[in-house]
Design a protein around this motif. Structure first.
Motif, mmCIF file in Angstrom:
data_model
loop_
_atom_site.group_PDB
_atom_site.id
_atom_site.type_symbol
_atom_site.label_atom_id
_atom_site.label_comp_id
_atom_site.label_asym_id
_atom_site.label_seq_id
_atom_site.Cartn_x
_atom_site.Cartn_y
_atom_site.Cartn_z
ATOM 1 N N ASP A 64 59.164 16.175 -0.866
ATOM 2 C CA ASP A 64 57.967 15.599 -0.225
ATOM 3 C C ASP A 64 58.357 14.477 0.740
ATOM 4 O O ASP A 64 57.867 14.407 1.869
ATOM 5 C CB ASP A 64 57.014 15.036 -1.291
ATOM 6 C CG ASP A 64 56.090 16.114 -1.859
ATOM 7 O OD1 ASP A 64 55.877 17.131 -1.173
ATOM 8 O OD2 ASP A 64 55.579 15.929 -2.975
ATOM 9 N N LEU A 65 59.237 13.598 0.277
ATOM 10 C CA LEU A 65 59.637 12.463 1.113
ATOM 11 C C LEU A 65 60.373 12.947 2.362
ATOM 12 O O LEU A 65 60.106 12.485 3.481
ATOM 13 C CB LEU A 65 60.527 11.508 0.306
ATOM 14 C CG LEU A 65 59.820 10.801 -0.859
ATOM 15 C CD1 LEU A 65 60.821 10.159 -1.807
ATOM 16 C CD2 LEU A 65 58.830 9.753 -0.348
ATOM 17 N N LEU A 66 61.274 13.929 2.164
ATOM 18 C CA LEU A 66 62.027 14.464 3.304
ATOM 19 C C LEU A 66 61.100 15.154 4.303
ATOM 20 O O LEU A 66 61.343 15.142 5.514
ATOM 21 C CB LEU A 66 63.086 15.468 2.819
ATOM 22 C CG LEU A 66 64.238 14.867 2.003
ATOM 23 C CD1 LEU A 66 65.130 15.968 1.431
ATOM 24 C CD2 LEU A 66 65.071 13.909 2.857
ATOM 25 N N ASP A 67 60.029 15.749 3.788
ATOM 26 C CA ASP A 67 59.067 16.427 4.672
ATOM 27 C C ASP A 67 58.112 15.443 5.355
ATOM 28 O O ASP A 67 57.168 15.868 6.024
ATOM 29 C CB ASP A 67 58.238 17.436 3.859
ATOM 30 C CG ASP A 67 59.091 18.620 3.404
ATOM 31 O OD1 ASP A 67 60.189 18.804 3.970
ATOM 32 O OD2 ASP A 67 58.672 19.350 2.480
ATOM 33 N N GLY A 68 58.320 14.165 5.116
ATOM 34 C CA GLY A 68 57.487 13.165 5.801
ATOM 35 C C GLY A 68 56.188 12.866 5.078
ATOM 36 O O GLY A 68 55.281 12.262 5.659
ATOM 37 N N ARG A 69 56.076 13.288 3.818
ATOM 38 C CA ARG A 69 54.852 12.983 3.075
ATOM 39 C C ARG A 69 54.942 11.585 2.480
ATOM 40 O O ARG A 69 56.018 11.119 2.095
ATOM 41 C CB ARG A 69 54.635 13.986 1.949
ATOM 42 C CG ARG A 69 54.359 15.383 2.445
ATOM 43 C CD ARG A 69 53.744 16.241 1.351
ATOM 44 N NE ARG A 69 53.425 17.546 1.896
ATOM 45 C CZ ARG A 69 54.247 18.595 1.835
ATOM 46 N NH1 ARG A 69 55.414 18.493 1.235
ATOM 47 N NH2 ARG A 69 53.908 19.740 2.371
ATOM 48 N N VAL A 70 53.782 10.947 2.399
ATOM 49 C CA VAL A 70 53.692 9.640 1.754
ATOM 50 C C VAL A 70 53.123 9.888 0.366
ATOM 51 O O VAL A 70 52.083 10.541 0.224
ATOM 52 C CB VAL A 70 52.772 8.694 2.547
ATOM 53 C CG1 VAL A 70 52.727 7.324 1.882
ATOM 54 C CG2 VAL A 70 53.255 8.577 3.991
ATOM 55 N N ILE A 71 53.816 9.395 -0.666
ATOM 56 C CA ILE A 71 53.389 9.755 -2.022
ATOM 57 C C ILE A 71 52.959 8.535 -2.837
ATOM 58 O O ILE A 71 53.522 7.451 -2.720
ATOM 59 C CB ILE A 71 54.474 10.565 -2.781
ATOM 60 C CG1 ILE A 71 55.726 9.726 -3.057
ATOM 61 C CG2 ILE A 71 54.867 11.808 -1.997
ATOM 62 C CD1 ILE A 71 56.786 10.502 -3.857
ATOM 63 N N GLY A 72 51.942 8.757 -3.652
ATOM 64 C CA GLY A 72 51.542 7.753 -4.641
ATOM 65 C C GLY A 72 52.371 8.000 -5.889
ATOM 66 O O GLY A 72 52.543 9.151 -6.307
#
Ligand SMILES: [Fe+2]
Length: 584
Positions: free
Chosen positions: A412-420
């Motif tokens: 997710d992080l590598l794909d540019g997603r911001v995660i809670g």
């Protein structure tokens, strides 16, 4: 023996519970009440602490408040008389709050908890600050420095502490209205931010400016060799006004206060573009922020150098709201002559609840030490069942193994997603340290804008913090003396310059060349560490962007329901709660 510590009625009410001197639970009321900096009686935080310890209130052996209310009342009445009639409105407002609430704290505690008068103790405010630092530190002995806005009368104290037998001796104090904390708060208000909350924003604004007004500030606030201050009362009005902290004479020097709605655009590209006039005005305010920040660093350093020289100690425990100034803390680590520095994560008034309980256990009752605060995870956790039922009407997926969870989060992080990121017990103190955090890829410069605008809805200049493995601190930062093992970095309480070759690779957490880091060891938070480590393996950069899991104006999330609401109302892309993952 069970001791409950309480702080309340100013800002950041909190409760902390010790069992035989070991911390069992600690939390701020705001996390449960959802009122930011909630100052009210910490009923919900106390309920949580008792539940966590498996106790009923009647089983408490002792309840300790973090200040002596009658001494505070004396200061209030003396100030009202001294500044009468200017203090009329302060007196009227204050008298109501004293009559309605503060005077009756003893009976309120007895009523709420059903404990008798003999079980109640009161510890002076700065002593509670001092105890919260020393009795959480790993030090056998240390010099003590406490600096805040004001307690009863004291605004800063110095002294020493020893472990056998446990004792704290505060031998010097600075008194109201001379106060480094209130000076900083005055500028916080002038710069358009909320006092007791916006001080971080002043610190974040400071590197955009130059400390051009130091001569002017030194004329308003005489700074002595030992770091003590004498404020010229002509420039300040906090002594007699509840609504305004600076006078017309202050405005004659610095001009009009900053309009809170003014967009912070300077000549620097990372603040965005705007008309020249706007840039010029903001540059003026950034220069003022840089001035008060530099002044504060100088004052704290003078205090610490004086204390180092006069105490002979090599360890320093620092507490009080001013100890949250992480830029100043870096100067203390480098230049004060102390070898080691400890700051408890809730260094402000919330921490007084813990310090009051520790003072009672170690000093009043004479018990030995058996606790060091190695991490900040002292809040409430939620069972898997709680998480599952909160997520039951969603399309959340269950991740069956730790490996799967780690890999998915890194992807997710590598794909540019911001995660809670919602895990385990929530943090004690104002910083999110990996259990109620928002995480993102720090290599993407656009993340700063995305998270400030679309997720946290806050000012674009506000910096984000990097989280790094403790073992990598010295290879990533220009740390000077070995700072990798220092406690302030665990609690995100120190700002260090990035090494040149690293800073450019992590633009989202590079605040004009620096980062307010969190250093993590696997044993303190294995799941969080695994994601950080796997991200480092995938990218060659063992750094994540970490910011608190909340939106502007709200406390950091505590419960799964808070997290879900924030997830839905913000631009977060995915939510990790325990073993579950939810996507927008
Ligand atoms: Fe305080």
């Amino acid at each position: 023996m069970n001791i409950l510590g309480i702080s309340c009625y100013y800002h950041d009410a909190a409760a902390a519970l010790l069992r035989d001197g070991v911390l069992v639970a600690a939390a701020q009321e705001e996390r449960f009440s959802r009122i930011k900096n909630d100052p009210s009686f910490p009923k919900l935080a106390i309920e949580f602490c008792l539940k966590q310890a498996g106790l009923k209130a009647a089983e408490l052996d002792c309840v300790v408040l973090h200040e002596k209310p009658l001494l505070k009342l004396e200061r209030f009445l003396t100030s009202a008389l001294r500044y009468w009639p200017d203090a009329t409105s302060l007196f009227q407002q204050g008298a109501i709050s004293w009559m309605k609430q503060k005077l009756w704290i003893r009976s309120r505690i007895m009523e709420e908890l059903g404990v008798g008068r003999a079980k109640l103790l009161f510890v002076e405010h700065h002593m509670a600050h001092a105890a919260s630092a020393f009795f959480c530190s790993p030090f056998e002995d240390a010099a003590i420095l406490t600096v805040d806005g004001v307690g009863e009368w004291a605004t800063a104290t110095m002294g020493t502490a020893i472990s056998s037998p446990c004792g704290i001796s505060l031998t010097r104090e600075m008194r109201f209205p001379d106060s480094l904390g209130l000076l900083y708060s005055t500028f916080t208000a002038f710069l358009g931010f909320e006092v007791n909350e916006g001080e971080y924003k002043v610190m974040g604004m400071a590197p955009y400016g130059e400390p051009k007004y130091l001569d002017e500030l030194h004329r308003m606030a005489r700074l002595h060799e030992d770091g003590s201050l004498e404020l010229d009362p002509r420039y300040f009005s906090f002594q007699y006004s509840a609504n305004r902290s600076f006078s017309d004479a202050f405005r004659d020097v610095f001009g009009d206060p900053r309009d809170p709605a003014l967009e912070f655009v300077t000549g620097r590209a990372d603040t965005g573009d705007g008309p020249e006039e706007l840039k010029r005005r903001n540059q003026h305010y950034a220069d003022i922020a840089a001035t008060v920040q530099r002044f504060t660093e100088d004052a704290l350093l003078r205090m610490a150098v004086f204390l180092r020289r006069t105490s002979g100690a090599t360890n320093l425990c620092l507490a009080g709201g001013v100890a949250l100034n992480s830029v100043a803390n870096a100067h203390l680590l480098r230049d004060s002559g102390f070898q080691r520095l400890f700051i408890q994560p809730a260094a402000g008034d919330a921490g007084g609840a813990l310090g009051a309980a520790q003072y009672a256990w170690h000093v009043l009752l004479g018990n030995k030490r058996s606790f060091v605060m190695e991490h900040a995870y002292w809040g409430r956790s939620y069972e898997n069942g709680d998480l599952a039922s909160a997520l039951k009407d969603t399309n959340a997926e269950h991740l069956a193994s730790e490996d799967m969870l780690t890999q998915r989060a890194v992807q997710d992080l590598l794909d540019g997603r911001v995660i809670g990121w919602f895990q385990g017990r929530f943090e004690w103190g104002p910083r999110a340290l990996g259990n109620r955090s928002i995480l993102a890829d720090p290599r993407r410069g656009e993340m700063k804008k995305i998270v400030n605008h679309k997720i946290k809805f806050r000012e674009p200049f506000r910096p984000f913090a990097p989280v790094v493995p403790e073992a990598c601190v010295n290879s990533l930062f220009e740390a000077g003396p070995d700072l990798s093992q220092q406690y302030p970095a665990r609690f995100m309480l120190v700002v260090l310059p990035w090494k040149d070759e690293v800073g450019d690779k992590v633009p989202a957490v590079n605040h004009l060349g620096t980062g307010r880091l969190q250093a993590v060891r696997p044993e303190w938070n294995p799941r969080y560490y695994s994601v950080l480590e796997a991200f480092g393996q995938a990218t060659g950069i063992p750094v994540l962007m970490n910011t608190s899991f909340n939106v502007r104006g709200e406390p950091i999330v505590a419960s799964p329901q808070d997290a879900l609401r924030t997830f839905r109302n913000s631009g977060l892309d995915a939510l990790y709660m325990g073993e579950y993952r939810l996507e927008k």
